[in-house]
Design an enzyme around this catalytic site. Structure first.
Site, PDB file in Angstrom:
ATOM      1  N   LYS A 103       0.887  -1.171  -0.099  1.00 14.41           N
ATOM      2  CA  LYS A 103      -0.130   0.040  -0.072  1.00 14.41           C
ATOM      3  C   LYS A 103       0.968   1.278  -0.002  1.00 14.41           C
ATOM      4  O   LYS A 103       0.329   2.106  -0.460  1.00 14.41           O
ATOM      5  CB  LYS A 103      -0.792   0.219   1.162  1.00 14.41           C
ATOM      6  CG  LYS A 103      -2.014  -1.005   1.184  1.00 14.41           C
ATOM      7  CD  LYS A 103      -2.852  -0.759   2.579  1.00 14.41           C
ATOM      8  CE  LYS A 103      -3.779  -1.865   2.911  1.00 14.41           C
ATOM      9  NZ  LYS A 103      -4.570  -1.551   3.992  1.00 14.41           N
ATOM     10  N   GLY A 104       2.066   1.092   0.431  1.00  9.44           N
ATOM     11  CA  GLY A 104       2.918   2.423   0.933  1.00  9.44           C
ATOM     12  C   GLY A 104       3.230   3.231  -0.227  1.00  9.44           C
ATOM     13  O   GLY A 104       3.244   4.609  -0.222  1.00  9.44           O
TER      14      GLY A 104
ATOM     15  N   GLU B 249       8.542   2.461  -5.702  1.00  7.13           N
ATOM     16  CA  GLU B 249       8.412   1.948  -4.484  1.00  7.13           C
ATOM     17  C   GLU B 249       8.632   3.141  -3.342  1.00  7.13           C
ATOM     18  O   GLU B 249       9.096   4.148  -3.553  1.00  7.13           O
ATOM     19  CB  GLU B 249       9.686   1.069  -4.116  1.00  7.13           C
ATOM     20  CG  GLU B 249       9.945   0.174  -2.911  1.00  7.13           C
ATOM     21  CD  GLU B 249       8.679  -0.754  -2.650  1.00  7.13           C
ATOM     22  OE1 GLU B 249       7.526  -0.110  -2.439  1.00  7.13           O
ATOM     23  OE2 GLU B 249       9.101  -1.777  -2.405  1.00  7.13           O
ATOM     24  N   ASP B 250       7.914   2.832  -2.167  1.00  2.00           N
ATOM     25  CA  ASP B 250       7.889   4.197  -1.084  1.00  2.00           C
ATOM     26  C   ASP B 250       9.330   4.083  -0.533  1.00  2.00           C
ATOM     27  O   ASP B 250       9.817   5.179  -0.347  1.00  2.00           O
ATOM     28  CB  ASP B 250       6.873   3.891  -0.265  1.00  2.00           C
ATOM     29  CG  ASP B 250       6.697   2.714   0.498  1.00  2.00           C
ATOM     30  OD1 ASP B 250       7.305   1.894   0.054  1.00  2.00           O
ATOM     31  OD2 ASP B 250       5.913   2.620   1.428  1.00  2.00           O
TER      32      ASP B 250
ATOM     33  N   ASP C 186      13.976  -0.883   2.463  1.00  3.37           N
ATOM     34  CA  ASP C 186      14.678  -1.194   3.788  1.00  3.37           C
ATOM     35  C   ASP C 186      15.475  -2.481   3.666  1.00  3.37           C
ATOM     36  O   ASP C 186      16.500  -2.258   3.006  1.00  3.37           O
ATOM     37  CB  ASP C 186      13.483  -1.271   4.801  1.00  3.37           C
ATOM     38  CG  ASP C 186      13.909  -1.314   6.190  1.00  3.37           C
ATOM     39  OD1 ASP C 186      14.404  -2.327   6.519  1.00  3.37           O
ATOM     40  OD2 ASP C 186      13.537  -0.265   6.830  1.00  3.37           O
TER      41      ASP C 186
ATOM     42  N   LYS D 134      16.958   3.276   2.661  1.00  2.00           N
ATOM     43  CA  LYS D 134      17.673   2.997   3.713  1.00  2.00           C
ATOM     44  C   LYS D 134      18.599   2.116   3.676  1.00  2.00           C
ATOM     45  O   LYS D 134      18.315   0.797   4.211  1.00  2.00           O
ATOM     46  CB  LYS D 134      16.504   2.694   4.907  1.00  2.00           C
ATOM     47  CG  LYS D 134      16.813   2.984   6.250  1.00  2.00           C
ATOM     48  CD  LYS D 134      15.773   2.383   7.145  1.00  2.00           C
ATOM     49  CE  LYS D 134      14.526   2.914   7.316  1.00  2.00           C
ATOM     50  NZ  LYS D 134      13.663   2.527   8.551  1.00  2.00           N
TER      51      LYS D 134
ATOM     52  N   PHE E 296      12.602   5.077  11.914  1.00  2.00           N
ATOM     53  CA  PHE E 296      11.125   4.479  11.745  1.00  2.00           C
ATOM     54  C   PHE E 296      10.422   5.777  11.013  1.00  2.00           C
ATOM     55  O   PHE E 296      10.305   6.750  12.022  1.00  2.00           O
ATOM     56  CB  PHE E 296      10.488   3.792  12.778  1.00  2.00           C
ATOM     57  CG  PHE E 296       9.284   3.256  12.434  1.00  2.00           C
ATOM     58  CD1 PHE E 296       9.066   1.911  11.889  1.00  2.00           C
ATOM     59  CD2 PHE E 296       7.816   3.925  12.263  1.00  2.00           C
ATOM     60  CE1 PHE E 296       7.928   1.192  11.326  1.00  2.00           C
ATOM     61  CE2 PHE E 296       6.666   3.453  12.012  1.00  2.00           C
ATOM     62  CZ  PHE E 296       6.588   2.088  11.482  1.00  2.00           C
TER      63      PHE E 296
ATOM     64  N   ASP F 140       3.055   4.315   6.843  1.00  2.00           N
ATOM     65  CA  ASP F 140       2.172   4.212   7.979  1.00  2.00           C
ATOM     66  C   ASP F 140       3.019   3.617   9.011  1.00  2.00           C
ATOM     67  O   ASP F 140       3.917   2.874   9.064  1.00  2.00           O
ATOM     68  CB  ASP F 140       1.084   3.186   7.492  1.00  2.00           C
ATOM     69  CG  ASP F 140       1.401   1.857   7.545  1.00  2.00           C
ATOM     70  OD1 ASP F 140       0.511   1.072   8.307  1.00  2.00           O
ATOM     71  OD2 ASP F 140       2.225   1.463   6.828  1.00  2.00           O
TER      72      ASP F 140
ATOM     73  N   ARG G 230      -0.257   7.828   6.715  1.00  2.00           N
ATOM     74  CA  ARG G 230      -0.352   7.808   5.338  1.00  2.00           C
ATOM     75  C   ARG G 230      -0.541   9.039   4.730  1.00  2.00           C
ATOM     76  O   ARG G 230       0.024   9.515   3.583  1.00  2.00           O
ATOM     77  CB  ARG G 230      -1.108   6.655   4.661  1.00  2.00           C
ATOM     78  CG  ARG G 230      -0.565   5.365   4.906  1.00  2.00           C
ATOM     79  CD  ARG G 230      -1.442   4.480   4.124  1.00  2.00           C
ATOM     80  NE  ARG G 230      -1.178   3.005   4.847  1.00  2.00           N
ATOM     81  CZ  ARG G 230      -0.467   2.020   4.604  1.00  2.00           C
ATOM     82  NH1 ARG G 230       0.585   2.606   3.636  1.00  2.00           N
ATOM     83  NH2 ARG G 230      -0.498   0.938   5.099  1.00  2.00           N
TER      84      ARG G 230
END
Length: 186
Positions: free
Chosen positions: A51-52, A107-108, A111, A139, A160, A167, A173
């Site tokens: 979803k991000g 992509e958001d 990680d 990241k 974070f 989110d 969001r």
């Protein structure tokens, strides 16, 4: 996280803004121009892993000035400890045949990179004309696989983060910026 019931509780968890709305807007404008210049006259499919990344995808899509299509996927990878089993479960797949497109995964945040790496392998196996990864946030200190975005708008430290599609328990969001989440604040 506990239930957040008021705006005050919601706002207390925002530790500090890391990337402003204006910085995001400027970076997306530049990325849109670069993509437009690179793919003019070539079929583009922007793929969002839900979803991000939906907020980033929407703004990036509007910054691209050449024809492009949009597709959505939901993917989960299953792992045994820190080792991937190599099994990616696609809970929602693309409707397009990627062999007809230059695919750009939007992509958001990257990680550990494990799920995205598996999605890249899956989409490459479908023989797209080309495949690139564009990420809003990178990241690299958390990376567990050999994966590098073709375009990364911002590199961030191991914090974070929330906002702009990212989110915490489905909240935050809607923030127009990227912020550090305050895990200690009650």
């Amino acid at each position: 996280m506990g239930e957040i019931k008021t705006v005050e509780e919601f706002n207390r968890k925002i530790k500090r803004i890391i990337i402003t709305k204006e910085e995001i807007d400027e970076a997306i404008k530049k990325a849109g121009k670069q993509i437009s210049d690179s793919y003019d006259g070539h079929p583009i499919l922007l793929v969002s892993i839900l979803k991000g990344s939906f907020v980033f995808l929407a703004d990036l899509c509007r910054a691209i000035t050449v024809p492009c299509e949009v597709g959505f996927m939901c993917a989960k990878s299953y792992y045994d400890g820190t080792v991937s089993t190599g099994v990616v479960k696609i809970t929602m797949d693309l409707s397009q045949d990627v062999s007809n497109y230059n695919v750009i995964i939007v992509e958001d945040i990257i990680d550990t990179g494990r799920t995205l790496s598996d999605v890249v392998k899956l989409l490459k196996s479908r023989s797209p004309l080309s495949l690139k990864v564009v990420t809003l946030l990178d990241k690299p200190s958390r990376r567990l696989v050999d994966l590098k975005a073709d375009m990364s708008l911002f590199t961030i430290p191991d914090k974070f983060v929330i906002g702009y599609g990212l989110d915490c328990a489905e909240l935050y969001r809607n923030l127009p910026y990227i912020a550090e989440y305050d895990e200690k604040e009650k």
